[in-house]
Design an enzyme around this catalytic site. Sequence first.
Site, short mmCIF file in Angstrom:
data_model
loop_
_atom_site.label_atom_id
_atom_site.label_comp_id
_atom_site.label_asym_id
_atom_site.label_seq_id
_atom_site.Cartn_x
_atom_site.Cartn_y
_atom_site.Cartn_z
N THR A 191 9.80 -29.34 32.38
CA THR A 191 10.30 -30.49 32.49
C THR A 191 11.86 -30.11 33.35
O THR A 191 11.86 -28.86 33.83
CB THR A 191 10.94 -30.88 31.22
OG1 THR A 191 9.84 -31.32 30.45
CG2 THR A 191 11.95 -32.12 31.22
N SER B 247 9.28 -37.49 22.17
CA SER B 247 9.95 -36.40 22.87
C SER B 247 10.82 -35.63 22.42
O SER B 247 11.40 -35.82 21.36
CB SER B 247 10.44 -37.20 24.27
OG SER B 247 11.12 -36.10 25.31
N SER B 248 10.95 -34.47 23.01
CA SER B 248 12.12 -33.56 22.61
C SER B 248 13.13 -33.48 23.76
O SER B 248 14.37 -32.92 23.68
CB SER B 248 11.69 -32.15 22.54
OG SER B 248 10.77 -31.99 21.47
N GLY C 61 12.13 -27.70 28.84
CA GLY C 61 11.67 -26.35 27.57
C GLY C 61 10.64 -26.93 26.63
O GLY C 61 10.49 -26.34 25.75
N GLY C 62 10.15 -28.28 26.91
CA GLY C 62 9.38 -28.75 25.59
C GLY C 62 9.91 -28.83 24.35
O GLY C 62 11.28 -29.04 24.43
#
Length: 581
Positions: free
Chosen positions: A401, A466-467, A487-488
């Site tokens: 991302t 989502s994070s 960073g997921g």
Amino acid sequence: MRLHWKPALLSAALTLALVLPAHAREAASQHLNPETASRAVQRDKLVTQKSMVVTANPLATQAGLRILDQGGSAVDAAIAAQLVLGLVEPQSSGIGGGGFLLMFQPKTGLMSYDGRETVPAASSLDRFELDGQTMSFKQAVNSGRSVGVPGLLRALELMHKDGGVLPWANLFDPAIELAEVGFEVSPRLNTLIADNPELADKAATRAYFLDEQGRPWPVGHRLQNKEYAQVLRLLARQGAQAFYQGELAQDMVAAVAADPIAGDLAESDLKQYRALRREPLCMDWQQLALCGMAPPSSGAISVMQMLGILQHTPIADAEPQSVEAIHYFSEAGRLAFADRDAWVADPAFVSVPQQALLAPAYLKSRAALIQPDRSMGHAQPGKPLADSQAASDNTPELPSTTHLSVADAQGQVVSMTTSIESAFGSKIMVRGFLLNNQLTDFALSPEDEMGRLSVNRVEPGKRPRSSMAPMMVLQQGRPVIALGSPGGSAIIPYVAQALTGMLMWDLDAQQAVSLPHYGSRNWATELEAGTAVTTQAQALRAMGHEVREQPFPSGTHVIRWTQEGLEAGVDPRREGLALGQ
């Protein structure tokens, strides 16, 4: 508990000057070696007086500053920078993916935009089953079934309508020019290509990323993408509509259908896609307001939970890299992730108790579960509402991302996180850009081991959880911090740690993003490999922590308003750059 926050003031009388270290000014004025530029900025605290652009790649930062120099707004600069990031960081984001966008304007306040991908209409609950078995995660991410309806362009267009100054077409010029003449392959891009052998499995990605011998293009190779330039020219002339209807839409549908594990993206899915304006989610914290994206993003709500829990602990009195700091921060992360996995999903499909999850009394009760000398291990979700019941869901979320932060001289601010999910997305390339694999952010199996349906299960038209956590901190209604990170699922501890550093430990923005990472996502306590915090592993294990050392390739980028001016934080783990005036 001590609170080290100092009120941030920005005088309107500040003079116009480019306040950059001499070596950073020199790097900005020529074709940059991204690694050199990253090291240069990381050595010095960068403060500017008028505007600031912070992105994960020097070429994208330069594009944003160029737009500001032309009289563009922060929105204009952010869009131009993002279009360049889609070219020079194809592993991380692009027009084939989605994102979440925050925009502040002095007259209208804070607005947020949901450009998250959606599930095609033809999908079913067994989307990720193959021959009667749940697919492996690797199978799923590198397949047509992982491709959601891209949302980024619609979100950028919507934000431009609300806050753009320059014509839409002008914002495409830097990316078009760079795609035509080419850019030098950076060490990071070269390494990521080498680490993703699946790129060789598809003709388009093999032809673009690898040489005739099937090797990654070497560092310094000039990589051109004339197909991407043609697509950008079309979008510049005709707007986002040209992406969602017509030949380009047909090509995307055909590419997904032709994959060995075919997906079900349809032209009607693209035509019907809409980005959404959402009410920003805010929580009072001390004398400030923490603000970010509401669900389907779990990023802001989880970061807010962590900060809300931590204010009931003595972490502010601990040294940032001490056992005490790591312990309290990790325990707060366990509690936040337990709630995230149980309660957060697309609010159009489930009722997300976001206000209950952020209620002061609830967060105080969660903090009371933390013992000062012993880890709780695996945390259970709380009951924010009396009649609430939870199903577990620990779906992986991979760390590819990007994030950018932009502020202009008129007070407009953008904090934007965008993604195509895992490195190089689905590996399906269409006319020079990659399609996402965001649908693997759903639970691969719709039920948990107890047979309960996950709130984050696949359903037609649904947006995956989502994070991503683009955030702003407001004081008296004005931004004093804008930040976010890739960073997921580790985005949540990255952003929470940066905020803890600035708000509790009185670190400047650069010091905060340079801290060694640590935390827990409700499994092991994770320590950033190769950093000083790994020396705390033995003491943490004595407190009952299961400890894991691993890389943490964050990309946290911060703008902070101080009495000196606009202060930048550039994550040293990426090749990013901050520039301003």
